[in-house]
Scaffold this motif. Structure first.
Motif, mmCIF file in Angstrom:
data_model
loop_
_atom_site.group_PDB
_atom_site.id
_atom_site.type_symbol
_atom_site.label_atom_id
_atom_site.label_comp_id
_atom_site.label_asym_id
_atom_site.label_seq_id
_atom_site.Cartn_x
_atom_site.Cartn_y
_atom_site.Cartn_z
ATOM 1 N N GLY A 155 43.859 -46.879 10.705
ATOM 2 C CA GLY A 155 42.545 -46.252 10.850
ATOM 3 C C GLY A 155 42.622 -45.061 11.777
ATOM 4 O O GLY A 155 43.640 -44.379 11.849
ATOM 5 N N ILE A 156 41.532 -44.817 12.504
ATOM 6 C CA ILE A 156 41.450 -43.704 13.449
ATOM 7 C C ILE A 156 41.193 -44.262 14.834
ATOM 8 O O ILE A 156 40.327 -45.125 15.022
ATOM 9 N N LEU A 157 41.951 -43.804 15.812
ATOM 10 C CA LEU A 157 41.742 -44.237 17.187
ATOM 11 C C LEU A 157 40.437 -43.617 17.685
ATOM 12 O O LEU A 157 40.381 -42.425 17.995
ATOM 13 N N SER A 158 39.406 -44.438 17.707
ATOM 14 C CA SER A 158 38.079 -43.904 17.999
ATOM 15 C C SER A 158 37.698 -43.992 19.471
ATOM 16 O O SER A 158 36.795 -43.277 19.918
ATOM 17 N N GLU A 159 38.362 -44.835 20.215
ATOM 18 C CA GLU A 159 37.982 -44.983 21.623
ATOM 19 C C GLU A 159 39.173 -45.515 22.420
ATOM 20 O O GLU A 159 39.852 -46.444 21.989
ATOM 21 N N ILE A 160 39.452 -44.920 23.563
ATOM 22 C CA ILE A 160 40.438 -45.444 24.509
ATOM 23 C C ILE A 160 39.676 -45.979 25.705
ATOM 24 O O ILE A 160 39.004 -45.224 26.414
ATOM 25 N N VAL A 161 39.744 -47.274 25.889
ATOM 26 C CA VAL A 161 38.967 -47.928 26.946
ATOM 27 C C VAL A 161 39.724 -47.914 28.274
ATOM 28 O O VAL A 161 39.135 -47.738 29.331
ATOM 29 N N ALA A 162 41.043 -48.106 28.217
ATOM 30 C CA ALA A 162 41.860 -48.169 29.437
ATOM 31 C C ALA A 162 42.797 -46.966 29.478
ATOM 32 O O ALA A 162 43.744 -46.874 28.695
ATOM 33 N N ALA A 163 42.509 -46.032 30.360
ATOM 34 C CA ALA A 163 43.313 -44.810 30.452
ATOM 35 C C ALA A 163 44.648 -45.091 31.117
ATOM 36 O O ALA A 163 44.868 -46.157 31.692
#
Length: 495
Positions: A155-163
Motif C-alpha cells: 500500500g502507501i505509507l500514510s502515517e509515521i507515528v514513531a519518528a
C-alpha cells in the motif's frame, strides 16, 4: 511570538547534560508535548517535549554540546504554521489508483523476553511512499540486537507515528499503511533495487543496501542469509570483516587534532547501540554490585586425557565434538548446587534463589560480546551441552540470536583463554551474582608428591557479588569446580 525550550530539572545533584539527538530541525512543524530532543546525563536519558505548538525556530544547543540546568536549547515560533497534530503523523497524499481501501497498522514486533522497549533508528520509507508487502520499513535497536520491521501489507505509507530516535514500547504503533492489500504484487519491486534469484525478484534489506553503499561494496561480494537469498545488514558486516580494509582515508570526522599529522591518523566512529549498552551495563555492574574476584588454578591433565580417549567415539555417536566447555559447564552446575547463592540474584531486599541453572556462555562477535543462554544446563548431558554451545555460538557469530536466547541466564562462563588470556577478572553480567573466567591452558612446573613435574594448568577466576556471596562460598565454589575437573569421575558420582 516565540517559546523558549530549556533544559528541564535533571535530578538531585545532576547539574549538566549532553545534547544527544535532535528529533526536529529548524522549520519543522511541532505539536505540544512532541519530543524535540534527547539529553544524556551520567545516569539517565531525558527527553525534552515541546511546550507549545508551532514551527521549530533556532536550535541553540547542537548535538554533542554540554548544557546546564535551565539552559536555552531552542525556540518555537508560535502561530503561523503551528501544528495541531504531531508532524511525525503527517498524512500521505491520496492513495494510489488501484490500491485497496483498508489501512493496516505497523506495530513493534516481538522483541524478546523481558525486553520492553526499542529505539527507532532508521526509517527506510517516508510518508507517501509506495511499499510492497514484506518490504523493510524501518529498523529498531534494542540493547542487544537490531530488528528490521517489514510491511505487513502492500500500500502507501500514510502515517509515521514513531519518528527516528523515538523510544517505543513492545506493543507500540510505528506507522499506518493506507490502501493496504495483502499481496506484494500490487507494488512491484524495481529492477534497480532487486536481484533475480531462482526466477524470483528478491529485495535486499534497506539497511543492507545503505551499508553496502556507504562501504562501497558490490552486491556480488556479499552472500545473503535472508529469505530467498536476501542480503541483510549482518551479511554486509560479515563481508566487510572478511575483506581487508581499504587504504583510503576514513569517512568519519576526526576530533580536533594536536598536530596536522595526528589528524590524518585518527578516526572517530559513533558507538553502536550494542556497544553503548555493553559499556553502560558493565559500568552499572561495577557501580551496583559489591564485586570481588577470587582465583584458583586447575590441573587439566585428567580432562585432557579423558577427552583424548573418547573424542572420536563421542563425535561418532553424538555428531558433535567433545570440547572443554561441557566439562566446565557440568562442573559449575555441580558446584552451584552446593553453593546456591552464586546462582541467585538480588531483587530489592529479597534474594531470589534459582532451583535451576540457565548457563550463559559468553561469545565474542564482530559487533561485540553477547551471552547466549543454555536453559536447564544442569539437566543436560555432555552431548546436549556441546550441541547447544556449538549451535548458539554459530548463531551468535552470524548475528542471528534472538533476544529471548540472551535473556534469563543465572550464571555465566567466559573463556578468555581462546584469545590467549592467562589471567583476568571477569565483570558480572547483572543481575547475576557470579561469573567464571576460564583462561589459557599453559604447561607449568608443579610440585606433585615431592617431585617437580610439568602439568597443563589453567587459572580460574570467579567474580561474585559480595552482597549475597561470602568469601567462604566463593572459595568453596571454585574448589568444587577444581575438584570436579581434576577428577572428572566425581561428576558421575555426584561428589
Amino acid at each position: 511570538m516565540s517559546t523558549e525550550i530549556r533544559v528541564p530539572t535533571l535530578g538531585e545533584s545532576v547539574t549538566e547534560a549532553t545534547v544527544a539527538t535532535w528529533f526536529k530541525k529548524p522549520g519543522d512543524a511541532v505539536a505540544v508535548d512532541e519530543m524535540l530532543c534527547e539529553l544524556e546525563t551520567d545516569k539517565v536519558t531525558v527527553e525534552v517535549p515541546a511546550t507549545a505548538a508551532g514551527v521549530m525556530g533556532e536550535i541553540v544547543a547542537a548535538e554533542g554540546e554540554t548544557v546546564g540546568v535551565d539552559a536555552l536549547l531552542a525556540t518555537i515560533v508560535e502561530g503561523s504554521g503551528a501544528a495541531s497534530a504531531p508532524a511525525k503523523a503527517t498524512k500521505a497524499p491520496a492513495k494510489a489508483e488501484g490500491s485497496g481501501d483498508a489501512s493496516v497498522d505497523v506495530m513493534v514486533p516481538t522483541l524478546g523476553e523481558s525486553v520492553t522497549e526499542a529505539t527507532v533508528s532508521t526509517w527506510f520509507k517516508k510518508v507517501g511512499d509506495t511499499v510492497a508487502q514484506d518490504e523493510m520499513l524501518c529498523e529498531l535497536e534494542t540493547d542487544k540486537v537490531s530488528v528490521e520491521v517489514p510491511a505487513p501489507a502492500a500500500g502507501i505509507l500514510s502515517e509515521i507515528v514513531a519518528a527516528e530516535g523515538t523510544t517505543v514500547g513492545a506493543s507500540a504503533k510505528l506507522a499506518v499503511i493506507g490502501g493496504a492489500t495483502t499481496s506484494a504484487s500490487d507494488t512491484p519491486v524495481t529492477a534497480a533495487s532487486a536481484t533475480s534469484v531462482g526466477g524470483k525478484d528478491v529485495e535486499d534489506a534497506p539497511s543492507a543496501k545503505k551499508a553496502m553503499a556507504e562501504a562501497g561494496v558490490s552486491r556480488d561480494a556479499v552472500t545473503g542469509s535472508g529469505r530467498d537469498g536476501r542480503i541483510m545488514k549482518d551479511d554486509v558486516a560479515k563481508a566487510l570483516a572478511a575483506t581487508p580494509a581499504p587504504s583510503a582515508a576514513p569517512a568519519s570526522v576526526p576530533r580536533a587534532p594536536v598536530t596536522a599529522d595526528d589528524a590524518s591518523r585518527e578516526e572517530r566512529v559513533k558507538m553502536t547501540r550494542l556497544r553503548q549498552t555493553i559499556a553502560r551495563r558493565l559500568k552499572e555492574s561495577q557501580n551496583t554490585a559489591a564485586m570481588l574476584t577470587t582465583y584458583n588454578e586447575v590441573d587439566m591433565t585428567e580432562v585432557m586425557a579423558l577427552r583424548k580417549e573418547y573424542k572420536e567415539l563421542f563425535e561418532k555417536k553424538h555428531g558433535t565434538k567433545l570440547g572443554f566447555m561441557s566439562f566446565f559447564t557440568k562442573a559449575c552446575c555441580h558446584a552451584l548446587r552446593e553453593v546456591p547463592e552464586v546462582n541467585a540474584e538480588i531483587d530489592g531486599t529479597d534474594v531470589v534463589y534459582k532451583n535451576f541453572v540457565h548457563m550463559g556462555i559468553a561469545a565474542g562477535t564482530p559487533s561485540g560480546l553477547v551471552v547466549p543462554v543454555i536453559r536447564d544446563a544442569d539437566s543436560m548431558s555432555f552431548a546436549d551441552i556441546e550441541k547447544a554451545i556449538a549451535e548458539k555460538g554459530k548463531r551468535a557469530r552470524d548475528g542471528k540470536l534472538s533476544m529471548a536466547e540472551m535473556q534469563g541466564g543465572t550464571f555465566t562462563i567466559s573463556n578468555g583463554g581462546v584469545y590467549g588470556s592467562l589471567m583476568s577478572s571477569p565483570i558480572l553480567n547483572p543481575p547475576q551474582s557470579g561469573i567464571l573466567g576460564m583462561h589459557k591452558i599453559q604447561d607449568r612446573p608443579m610440585a606433585i608428591n615431592g617431585q617437580v613435574v610439568i602439568r597443563p594448568m589453567m587459572y580460574l577466576a570467579l567474580s561474585y557479588d559480595h552482597r549475597i556471596v561470602d568469601g567462604k562460598g566463593a572459595v568453596t565454589f571454585l574448589v568444587r569446580v577444581k575438584e570436579a575437573l581434576e577428577d572428572p569421575r566425581r561428576l558421575l558420582m555426584d561428589l
